[in-house]
Design a protein around this motif. Structure first.
Motif, PDB file in Angstrom:
ATOM      1  N   VAL A  65     -23.718 -45.104  25.441  1.00  0.00           N
ATOM      2  CA  VAL A  65     -24.733 -44.876  26.559  1.00  0.00           C
ATOM      3  C   VAL A  65     -24.117 -44.029  27.809  1.00  0.00           C
ATOM      4  CG1 VAL A  65     -26.111 -45.935  28.320  1.00  0.00           C
ATOM      5  CG2 VAL A  65     -26.378 -46.837  25.897  1.00  0.00           C
ATOM      6  N   ALA A  66     -23.063 -44.276  27.851  1.00  0.00           N
ATOM      7  CA  ALA A  66     -22.268 -43.488  29.020  1.00  0.00           C
ATOM      8  C   ALA A  66     -21.981 -42.021  28.679  1.00  0.00           C
ATOM      9  CB  ALA A  66     -20.996 -44.275  29.641  1.00  0.00           C
ATOM     10  N   ALA A  67     -22.242 -41.766  27.238  1.00  0.00           N
ATOM     11  CA  ALA A  67     -22.042 -40.198  26.867  1.00  0.00           C
ATOM     12  C   ALA A  67     -22.988 -39.631  27.216  1.00  0.00           C
ATOM     13  CB  ALA A  67     -21.786 -40.392  25.217  1.00  0.00           C
ATOM     14  N   GLY A  68     -24.526 -40.153  27.654  1.00  0.00           N
ATOM     15  CA  GLY A  68     -25.297 -39.140  28.307  1.00  0.00           C
ATOM     16  C   GLY A  68     -24.725 -38.515  29.468  1.00  0.00           C
ATOM     17  N   ILE A  69     -24.044 -39.182  30.162  1.00  0.00           N
ATOM     18  CA  ILE A  69     -23.484 -38.526  31.519  1.00  0.00           C
ATOM     19  C   ILE A  69     -22.682 -37.162  31.234  1.00  0.00           C
ATOM     20  CG2 ILE A  69     -21.947 -38.758  33.359  1.00  0.00           C
ATOM     21  CD1 ILE A  69     -22.627 -41.950  33.439  1.00  0.00           C
ATOM     22  N   LEU A  70     -21.719 -37.471  30.046  1.00  0.00           N
ATOM     23  CA  LEU A  70     -21.170 -36.352  29.875  1.00  0.00           C
ATOM     24  C   LEU A  70     -21.920 -35.217  28.980  1.00  0.00           C
ATOM     25  CD1 LEU A  70     -18.273 -34.920  29.166  1.00  0.00           C
ATOM     26  CD2 LEU A  70     -18.364 -36.229  26.839  1.00  0.00           C
ATOM     27  N   MET A  71     -22.993 -35.489  28.376  1.00  0.00           N
ATOM     28  CA  MET A  71     -23.922 -34.644  27.445  1.00  0.00           C
ATOM     29  C   MET A  71     -24.715 -33.806  28.724  1.00  0.00           C
ATOM     30  SD  MET A  71     -26.293 -35.164  24.570  1.00  0.00           S
ATOM     31  CE  MET A  71     -25.034 -35.972  23.585  1.00  0.00           C
ATOM     32  N   ALA A  72     -24.986 -34.445  29.763  1.00  0.00           N
ATOM     33  CA  ALA A  72     -25.684 -33.705  30.779  1.00  0.00           C
ATOM     34  C   ALA A  72     -24.680 -32.847  31.665  1.00  0.00           C
ATOM     35  CB  ALA A  72     -26.235 -34.962  31.972  1.00  0.00           C
ATOM     36  N   LEU A  73     -23.634 -33.373  31.812  1.00  0.00           N
ATOM     37  CA  LEU A  73     -22.506 -32.225  32.262  1.00  0.00           C
ATOM     38  C   LEU A  73     -22.183 -31.154  31.413  1.00  0.00           C
ATOM     39  CD1 LEU A  73     -20.037 -35.009  33.904  1.00  0.00           C
ATOM     40  CD2 LEU A  73     -21.611 -33.371  35.222  1.00  0.00           C
ATOM     41  N   VAL A  74     -22.154 -31.325  30.164  1.00  0.00           N
ATOM     42  CA  VAL A  74     -21.754 -30.190  29.401  1.00  0.00           C
ATOM     43  C   VAL A  74     -23.290 -29.116  29.256  1.00  0.00           C
ATOM     44  CG1 VAL A  74     -21.499 -29.595  26.953  1.00  0.00           C
ATOM     45  CG2 VAL A  74     -20.308 -31.358  27.880  1.00  0.00           C
ATOM     46  N   THR A 164     -32.917 -42.612  27.927  1.00  0.00           N
ATOM     47  CA  THR A 164     -33.743 -41.345  28.461  1.00  0.00           C
ATOM     48  C   THR A 164     -33.778 -41.699  29.881  1.00  0.00           C
ATOM     49  OG1 THR A 164     -34.992 -41.745  26.509  1.00  0.00           O
ATOM     50  CG2 THR A 164     -36.039 -40.468  28.362  1.00  0.00           C
ATOM     51  N   MET A 165     -34.042 -42.549  30.504  1.00  0.00           N
ATOM     52  CA  MET A 165     -33.773 -42.589  32.066  1.00  0.00           C
ATOM     53  C   MET A 165     -32.276 -42.216  32.605  1.00  0.00           C
ATOM     54  SD  MET A 165     -36.233 -45.925  32.875  1.00  0.00           S
ATOM     55  CE  MET A 165     -35.506 -46.195  34.515  1.00  0.00           C
ATOM     56  N   LEU A 166     -31.412 -42.684  31.974  1.00  0.00           N
ATOM     57  CA  LEU A 166     -30.189 -42.300  32.306  1.00  0.00           C
ATOM     58  C   LEU A 166     -29.739 -40.738  32.247  1.00  0.00           C
ATOM     59  CD1 LEU A 166     -27.193 -43.111  33.088  1.00  0.00           C
ATOM     60  CD2 LEU A 166     -26.741 -42.939  30.681  1.00  0.00           C
ATOM     61  N   TYR A 167     -30.227 -40.171  31.185  1.00  0.00           N
ATOM     62  CA  TYR A 167     -30.133 -38.699  30.810  1.00  0.00           C
ATOM     63  C   TYR A 167     -30.902 -38.073  32.002  1.00  0.00           C
ATOM     64  CZ  TYR A 167     -29.786 -34.363  28.753  1.00  0.00           C
ATOM     65  OH  TYR A 167     -29.429 -32.905  28.530  1.00  0.00           O
ATOM     66  N   THR A 168     -32.020 -38.369  32.144  1.00  0.00           N
ATOM     67  CA  THR A 168     -32.928 -37.674  33.031  1.00  0.00           C
ATOM     68  C   THR A 168     -32.554 -37.550  34.435  1.00  0.00           C
ATOM     69  OG1 THR A 168     -34.775 -38.199  31.609  1.00  0.00           O
ATOM     70  CG2 THR A 168     -35.299 -37.266  33.875  1.00  0.00           C
ATOM     71  N   ILE A 169     -31.939 -38.916  34.848  1.00  0.00           N
ATOM     72  CA  ILE A 169     -31.201 -38.870  35.986  1.00  0.00           C
ATOM     73  C   ILE A 169     -29.999 -38.187  36.372  1.00  0.00           C
ATOM     74  CG2 ILE A 169     -30.159 -40.674  37.981  1.00  0.00           C
ATOM     75  CD1 ILE A 169     -32.296 -42.579  36.749  1.00  0.00           C
ATOM     76  N   CYS A 170     -29.189 -38.071  35.280  1.00  0.00           N
ATOM     77  CA  CYS A 170     -28.058 -37.305  35.133  1.00  0.00           C
ATOM     78  C   CYS A 170     -28.327 -35.865  35.177  1.00  0.00           C
ATOM     79  CB  CYS A 170     -27.017 -37.572  33.977  1.00  0.00           C
ATOM     80  SG  CYS A 170     -26.300 -39.267  34.067  1.00  0.00           S
ATOM     81  N   VAL A 171     -29.374 -35.387  34.586  1.00  0.00           N
ATOM     82  CA  VAL A 171     -29.710 -33.863  34.784  1.00  0.00           C
ATOM     83  C   VAL A 171     -30.180 -33.648  36.002  1.00  0.00           C
ATOM     84  CG1 VAL A 171     -31.398 -32.364  33.821  1.00  0.00           C
ATOM     85  CG2 VAL A 171     -30.122 -33.772  32.073  1.00  0.00           C
ATOM     86  N   LEU A 172     -30.855 -34.452  36.605  1.00  0.00           N
ATOM     87  CA  LEU A 172     -31.340 -34.191  38.198  1.00  0.00           C
ATOM     88  C   LEU A 172     -30.202 -33.878  38.889  1.00  0.00           C
ATOM     89  CD1 LEU A 172     -33.895 -34.200  39.956  1.00  0.00           C
ATOM     90  CD2 LEU A 172     -33.530 -36.536  40.162  1.00  0.00           C
ATOM     91  N   VAL A 173     -29.402 -34.865  38.971  1.00  0.00           N
ATOM     92  CA  VAL A 173     -28.160 -34.870  39.800  1.00  0.00           C
ATOM     93  C   VAL A 173     -27.370 -33.622  39.308  1.00  0.00           C
ATOM     94  CG1 VAL A 173     -26.011 -36.059  40.220  1.00  0.00           C
ATOM     95  CG2 VAL A 173     -28.090 -37.425  40.209  1.00  0.00           C
ATOM     96  N   CYS A 174     -27.151 -33.580  38.160  1.00  0.00           N
ATOM     97  CA  CYS A 174     -26.706 -31.907  37.682  1.00  0.00           C
ATOM     98  C   CYS A 174     -27.021 -30.895  38.523  1.00  0.00           C
ATOM     99  CB  CYS A 174     -26.290 -32.091  36.386  1.00  0.00           C
ATOM    100  SG  CYS A 174     -25.304 -33.155  35.381  1.00  0.00           S
ATOM    101  N   THR A 175     -28.359 -30.811  38.576  1.00  0.00           N
ATOM    102  CA  THR A 175     -29.079 -29.385  38.736  1.00  0.00           C
ATOM    103  C   THR A 175     -28.964 -29.493  40.307  1.00  0.00           C
ATOM    104  OG1 THR A 175     -31.158 -30.413  38.713  1.00  0.00           O
ATOM    105  CG2 THR A 175     -30.495 -29.129  36.946  1.00  0.00           C
ATOM    106  N   LEU A 176     -28.803 -30.559  40.894  1.00  0.00           N
ATOM    107  CA  LEU A 176     -29.074 -30.643  42.489  1.00  0.00           C
ATOM    108  C   LEU A 176     -27.657 -30.748  43.267  1.00  0.00           C
ATOM    109  CD1 LEU A 176     -32.132 -32.937  43.126  1.00  0.00           C
ATOM    110  CD2 LEU A 176     -32.025 -30.421  42.835  1.00  0.00           C
ATOM    111  N   CYS A 177     -26.719 -31.077  42.601  1.00  0.00           N
ATOM    112  CA  CYS A 177     -25.258 -31.112  43.277  1.00  0.00           C
ATOM    113  C   CYS A 177     -24.554 -30.012  42.861  1.00  0.00           C
ATOM    114  CB  CYS A 177     -24.343 -32.148  42.808  1.00  0.00           C
ATOM    115  SG  CYS A 177     -25.208 -33.776  43.210  1.00  0.00           S
ATOM    116  N   GLY A 178     -23.453 -29.699  43.962  1.00  0.00           N
ATOM    117  CA  GLY A 178     -22.775 -28.423  44.085  1.00  0.00           C
ATOM    118  C   GLY A 178     -21.610 -28.254  43.184  1.00  0.00           C
ATOM    119  N   ASN A 179     -20.814 -29.498  43.196  1.00  0.00           N
ATOM    120  CA  ASN A 179     -19.552 -29.296  42.494  1.00  0.00           C
ATOM    121  C   ASN A 179     -19.382 -30.569  41.565  1.00  0.00           C
ATOM    122  OD1 ASN A 179     -18.523 -31.311  43.968  1.00  0.00           O
ATOM    123  ND2 ASN A 179     -17.443 -29.896  45.345  1.00  0.00           N
ATOM    124  N   ILE A 180     -18.560 -30.694  40.532  1.00  0.00           N
ATOM    125  CA  ILE A 180     -18.643 -31.596  39.556  1.00  0.00           C
ATOM    126  C   ILE A 180     -17.939 -32.962  40.169  1.00  0.00           C
ATOM    127  CG2 ILE A 180     -15.891 -31.462  39.145  1.00  0.00           C
ATOM    128  CD1 ILE A 180     -18.476 -32.078  36.577  1.00  0.00           C
TER     129      ILE A 180
END
Length: 194
Positions: A65-74, A164-180
């Motif tokens: 499940v935590a791999a969703g964070i990595l997938m959104a970052l990639v 799906t919720m975790l991935y969507t939240i991670c994508v939202l954060v990835c697109t709004l934040c400036g650095n890693i």
């Protein structure tokens, strides 16, 4: 562009599939084995192994499940890297098309292993029910019972919605934040609040 995103996530998707294949079918099979042993002997004989297998199942599922964070970052790494941004932004796509292509390619790569393993577990639950008749209806309380296949289906539906919720939240954060570092901090913060 969509299939390029799926190819980019193939390694993470295979690792997720492997982790899910280890977790749920093994836990369901070991539960069936111990229930069959209980039905034959009339008492539980060594539940230590069942505890270990179920604990490993939960750990492997949490990692998958935590791999969703990595997938959104990639998937959205080009937003932070200039040399990737030049290449990805040069494609003849609008920002909206690029976003949805990245989002859905990552989501499909993330959810597909869960769906595959869910179908395997659903079939395994029918086999387990035929092997151990006590698993046919699990007693919830004095008046309610549920079948094992229904429990597996509801569990996988809830897991798919949560992923799906975790991935969507991670994508939202990835697109709004400036650095890693901001991205990881806000992903942990937002998901911790939920």
């Amino acid at each position: 562009y969509f299939f390029h995103g799926i190819k980019r996530n193939l390694t993470i998707s295979i690792v997720c599939l492997f982790l899910h294949l280890i977790s749920f079918p093994v836990a369901l099979g070991s539960l069936t084995y111990f229930m069959k042993k209980y039905a034959d002997d009339g008492f539980y004989t060594d539940t230590y192994m069942l505890d270990i297998l179920c604990t490993l199942s939960v750990i492997f599922t949490a990692v998958a499940v935590a791999a969703g964070i990595l997938m959104a970052l990639v998937n959205f790494s080009y937003l932070r890297k200039k040399h990737e941004a030049d290449m990805y932004l040069s494609f003849p796509l609008s920002s909206k098309q690029r976003f949805f292509s990245d989002y859905f390619s990552g989501l499909i790569s993330y959810i597909l292993p869960v769906i595959i393993v869910g179908l395997i577990c659903f079939a395994e639950s029918f086999i387990c029910t035929s092997v151990v008749s006590d698993l046919g209806k699990l007693q919830l309380n004095a008046t309610q019972s549920i079948s094992l296949s229904t429990l597996v289906a509801e569990g996988y539906l809830l897991l798919t919605v949560a992923m799906t919720m975790l991935y969507t939240i991670c994508v939202l954060v990835c697109t709004l934040c400036g650095n890693i570092f901001e991205t990881l901090f806000h992903i942990i913060l937002v998901n911790g609040l939920i």
